[in-house]
Structure formats: C-alpha cells, structure tokens
Design a protein around this motif. Structure first.
Motif, mmCIF file in Angstrom:
data_model
loop_
_atom_site.group_PDB
_atom_site.id
_atom_site.type_symbol
_atom_site.label_atom_id
_atom_site.label_comp_id
_atom_site.label_asym_id
_atom_site.label_seq_id
_atom_site.Cartn_x
_atom_site.Cartn_y
_atom_site.Cartn_z
ATOM 1 N N HIS A 6 0.133 5.105 -0.124
ATOM 2 C CA HIS A 6 0.561 4.324 -1.287
ATOM 3 C C HIS A 6 2.080 4.160 -1.352
ATOM 4 O O HIS A 6 2.579 3.237 -2.006
ATOM 5 C CB HIS A 6 0.060 4.990 -2.575
ATOM 6 C CG HIS A 6 0.840 6.195 -2.998
ATOM 7 N ND1 HIS A 6 0.791 7.388 -2.306
ATOM 8 C CD2 HIS A 6 1.702 6.393 -4.029
ATOM 9 C CE1 HIS A 6 1.580 8.265 -2.897
ATOM 10 N NE2 HIS A 6 2.142 7.702 -3.938
ATOM 11 N N SER A 64 -3.000 11.677 2.733
ATOM 12 C CA SER A 64 -3.015 11.557 4.195
ATOM 13 C C SER A 64 -3.830 12.672 4.832
ATOM 14 O O SER A 64 -4.344 12.523 5.948
ATOM 15 C CB SER A 64 -1.581 11.579 4.739
ATOM 16 O OG SER A 64 -0.957 12.827 4.490
ATOM 17 N N ASP A 77 1.144 11.811 -1.623
ATOM 18 C CA ASP A 77 1.048 11.101 -0.355
ATOM 19 C C ASP A 77 0.596 12.052 0.750
ATOM 20 O O ASP A 77 -0.231 11.686 1.597
ATOM 21 C CB ASP A 77 2.411 10.490 -0.015
ATOM 22 C CG ASP A 77 2.309 9.404 1.047
ATOM 23 O OD1 ASP A 77 1.546 8.447 0.834
ATOM 24 O OD2 ASP A 77 2.976 9.530 2.087
ATOM 25 N N HIS A 110 4.927 12.030 -6.293
ATOM 26 C CA HIS A 110 4.577 10.933 -5.379
ATOM 27 C C HIS A 110 4.534 11.423 -3.933
ATOM 28 O O HIS A 110 3.630 11.071 -3.163
ATOM 29 C CB HIS A 110 5.584 9.788 -5.509
ATOM 30 C CG HIS A 110 5.297 8.862 -6.639
ATOM 31 N ND1 HIS A 110 4.287 7.922 -6.596
ATOM 32 C CD2 HIS A 110 5.887 8.726 -7.850
ATOM 33 C CE1 HIS A 110 4.266 7.245 -7.734
ATOM 34 N NE2 HIS A 110 5.226 7.710 -8.509
#
Length: 473
Positions: free
Chosen positions: A451, A377, A373, A369
C-alpha cells in the motif's frame, strides 16, 4: 559579540557533543532493546543539540526502587497461599506451554472466574458507576487519564457519594496522562475524604524532567470481589463528546473470582510505591464454581526483570496453531514481534490485525504505516477501523485464548509503561470476543499489500524515518 560567539563555539559546542557521547554510552548500557540503544546512540552522537534534552526527558533510565517495595509488600500479603488451592495446572502441550505465562505473571492461572465483556464506553461506564453505587466497604481505582469533563465530573460525583456513605475510596492516577487535569479536580475529591495520589513516576525517582515511565494501567476493584480492566480511561472522547473528535472504540472487562485478588495486589503495590502506605484488605477467595472460567491477571512494567509484556505477546503468538487476531491502536512492534507474526503465517496460522484508520499521534501514525507494510508483505491481513478512533487492546488466539487490557503493540507498552490485562482461557468467552471483533472487521476496510508503493516519495521517506524512531515512541 564576535568574540563571545567564538568562545561559545570553542567551549559550548564541544561540550554538548561530549555530553552526547556520554549519554550515548548510558543509553547503550541501560536500554533494554538493541534497537532503542542504537536509535538513541546514533541520535545523541549525530544531533546532540536536539537529542540531549530529549534523552533527559524520554531516555531509558532504570525504574529503581519499585521491586524492593514490591518484595516488602508481598511478604505482608497472603495472596500466593490463598490462590494456590484454586490453581489449574496446565499441561505442557496446552496452547504452547501456558506455564511460561504463569511465570511471567508471577501468579498462576486459576479456575473459578467469571467474566463479562463490556463493549464500548456506554456499557463500561454504566457498569463501573453501578459498581461504585453498590460498594459498601472499599473502592480501589487507577486510570492513566482522568479528564475534568462531563464524564470525569460524573465519575467524581459517584466517588464522592460513595465516600460520604462511609466507603474507603483510593484513587491513583498518572501525572503524565493527567497533565491537563487541573489540581482543583483532585482537591475536590480529597476534600470529600477520598485518598488520591499520583503514581509519581515523573517525580519520585529524583528526575523531575524524566517522563518516560508511565502507569498506563486501568484497574478498578470493588469490595475486594469485583474487578474491571481494559483500555478505557475517564473522558468524554470515549462517548464522542469531545470537541472535534469521533467516538473512541474501546473494550473493558468486568470479572470476579481469584483473579480479582491479583488485580487487587497490583493496585496495592502501585499504591505502596506512590504513597508508602500499607493497608489491610480481604484476601479470601469465594466459593469456586466448577463450570467457571480459567483466567490469569497479568500486570507488567519496567520494574520487571524482563520485558514481560513483550515476552507474553511473543509467547502467545508462538503458541497459536490456527489463528491470531489482534486489535491495537498503535501497531509499532519490534523485530521480535514482527518476526513471530511472520513465522506464524509461514506455519499456516491466520494472522489478522485491526488498527484505526487514523492515529491520534501523527508520528506514531506514520510509523504504523511502515510496520503494517511489513506485516502485509509477510502475509498477514490488516483492516483499518473507520467509524471512529479504535483504542481497544484485544488479542484472540485459536478461538480459545483471549486478552483484554491496556497494553499496546508498541515499544512503550513492551518496555516502558506499567500495563495490566486479563487473560481468559475459555472457548465460550473467546466466542464472545470473536463476535465482537467480527463486527469491528465489518466496519473496517482491508488494506492491500504494497500500500505504500503508490504513495509519494516524500511520504514514504517520512514513514521510514518514523519507523527508525519506533523504539523511542
């Protein structure tokens, strides 16, 4: 009782902290990556009661002895001389200087190869079992996991039948990956005349509790002419038969040509490390077809001088001019890889990542996760595969350069595991890879940037703690 406790606190506690400091110095001197060294050093000094036993089991000891055996084996094998007439000299400008990858692989790109893409376990197992049935002289096979289930027993039956008709069968397995497979399974194979051996990474280094280095390769070579590699192990889960699990989505390759000899050599050096045995094989190269594919077999591991698989990944990313598609079950890279992907996006390269919706390892899933991320980004596109657990390890660069193998995008594959895969430099084959991945993307769900922002605070903290442990996973 009070006196005993006082003695323990005065003697044992300082001793454990002292051991933690010593092992922290060992970690700093032996870990290949600065992230891993820092992670271990901080944990060993701050939490020695927990970290000391973990370091004894998972710590970054050097994998010694393997290189010396490899050099001894190489001197007896004419593979370099046999491959030289079939090499294809690549220009310095072609796809970002592929000669760097040749140096990493220790073998050149060669022309004269044929490749068949085997999508999912049904197709792969059928092709492997058929090759076992058709073998006449020799079978070399190694897998990280071989389960004693329906698929594993069918695999054993095919091997036993081959041995009974006089085929010389050698089977190598990793004892960490096969820790749940009963010894009786391998005993049945040995009783049928099959040569079976564990790789020995957990026991042959004089460190019985050290389970860090694992042979994660999946290689099969039949009659020295037909090779297989990819991400599949031997188990019911790949067919969706394992209790409580969905089908595992994976990819395998069947190949012929000079690259089979490199795969054969990789097995030979692993077998020599595990057993000390040297055996004769056919190293001759069949007639080369002018329209056949250019390919290279890449075997990497902790015995290499450098972190070969990570360097290959970074080189492939840096070479990309138009697109990078990566399918991986464990996206837990390091700063070098995530930076290379970021720079690719900045120079206008399309970066797409395909990961499973859920992981089969909870702490790895949490770390994923955090890294996803970061990738989002930075401008990458990330999709989560939904129908089942996606276990394939595939890379596609510029719709021309493809990789299918056992290597994941994580520290274990970068630095700790023995991995193998096939690199194919061919537009027609790359189109097949692209079509396969496009179907996978159609069955996936895109992830939005940021997210993690909407998730609970406790979840985000846990994810970031898991990210800090990424070098140890």
């Amino acid at each position: 009782m009070a006196i005993s406790l006082n003695i323990f606190s005065l003697v044992a506690v300082p001793l454990v902290y002292a051991v933690g400091v010593v092992l922290a110095l060992v970690a700093i001197s032996q870990e290949r990556s600065s992230q891993g060294a820092v992670a271990w050093a901080v944990a060993l000094v701050a939490m020695p009661f927990l970290s000391v036993p973990l370091f004894i089991i998972f710590g970054g000891w050097r994998f010694s002895g393997y290189v010396k055996k490899f050099r001894t084996q190489l001197a007896k094998t004419p593979i370099n001389q046999d491959l030289l007439p079939n090499t294809l000299r690549l220009s310095r400008t072609e796809l970002g200087a592929m000669q760097v990858i040749e140096k990493l692989a220790r073998f050149p790109f060669t022309r004269g190869n044929e490749t068949d893409l085997l999508i999912d376990a049904e197709e792969a197992y059928a092709a492997i079992f058929q090759s076992i049935e058709r073998s006449k002289r020799s079978i070399l096979m190694q897998f990280y996991i071989i389960n004693d289930d329906d698929v594993g027993r069918e695999f054993a039956r095919h091997l036993i039948t081959a041995a009974q008709r006089g085929v010389q069968v050698r089977l190598l397995y990793d004892e960490i990956g096969c820790n749940r497979t009963p010894e009786a399974y391998f005993s049945r194979l040995r009783s049928a005349g099959i040569s079976v051996s564990p790789f020995g990474s957990a026991t042959r280094m004089g460190k019985r509790f050290q389970i860090n280095f694992r042979n994660h390769r999946k290689i099969a070579v039949f009659d020295t002419q037909i090779g297989f590699t990819g991400g599949l192990n031997i188990g019911d889960e790949y067919l969706g038969k394992s209790k409580g699990q969905r089908t595992w989505r994976d990819t395998c390759l069947r190949f012929t040509g000079p690259t089979v000899k490199a795969a054969q050599f990789s097995f030979l050096e692993d077998w020599h490390w595990a057993t000390g045995e040297h055996f004769e094989l056919d190293w001759s190269i069949p007639t080369i077809q002018d329209d056949a594919k250019t390919a290279l077999f890449l075997a990497t591991g902790p015995a290499d001088k450098d972190d070969t698989f990570k360097l290959f990944v970074v080189q492939a990313i840096n070479a990309a001019q138009d697109s990078i598609w990566i399918a991986t079950p464990y996206f837990v890279p390091d700063e070098e890889v995530i930076t290379a992907l970021h720079l690719a996006v900045m120079r206008g390269v399309e970066v797409r990542l395909l990961v499973p919706e859920t992981s089969d390892h909870w702490i790895v899933g949490l770390a994923v996760h955090a890294w996803i991320d970061r990738a989002l980004s930075n401008g990458a596109k990330v999709d989560r595969y939904k129908p089942g657990f996606m276990h394939q390890k595939v890379m596609l660069i510029d719709d021309r350069f493809s990789y299918v193998g056992s290597g994941n995008m994580d520290n274990r594959s970068f630095c700790l595991n023995f991995e193998a895969g096939l690199l194919v430099l061919d537009k027609e084959f790359a189109q097949k890879i692209k079509s396969m991945l496009e179907r996978d993307f159609e069955r996936s769900e895109p992830m939005a940037a940021g997210h993690l922002a909407g998730r609970p605070l406790l979840f985000r903290l846990t994810v970031n703690l898991a990210r800090l442990a990424s070098p140890l996973l």
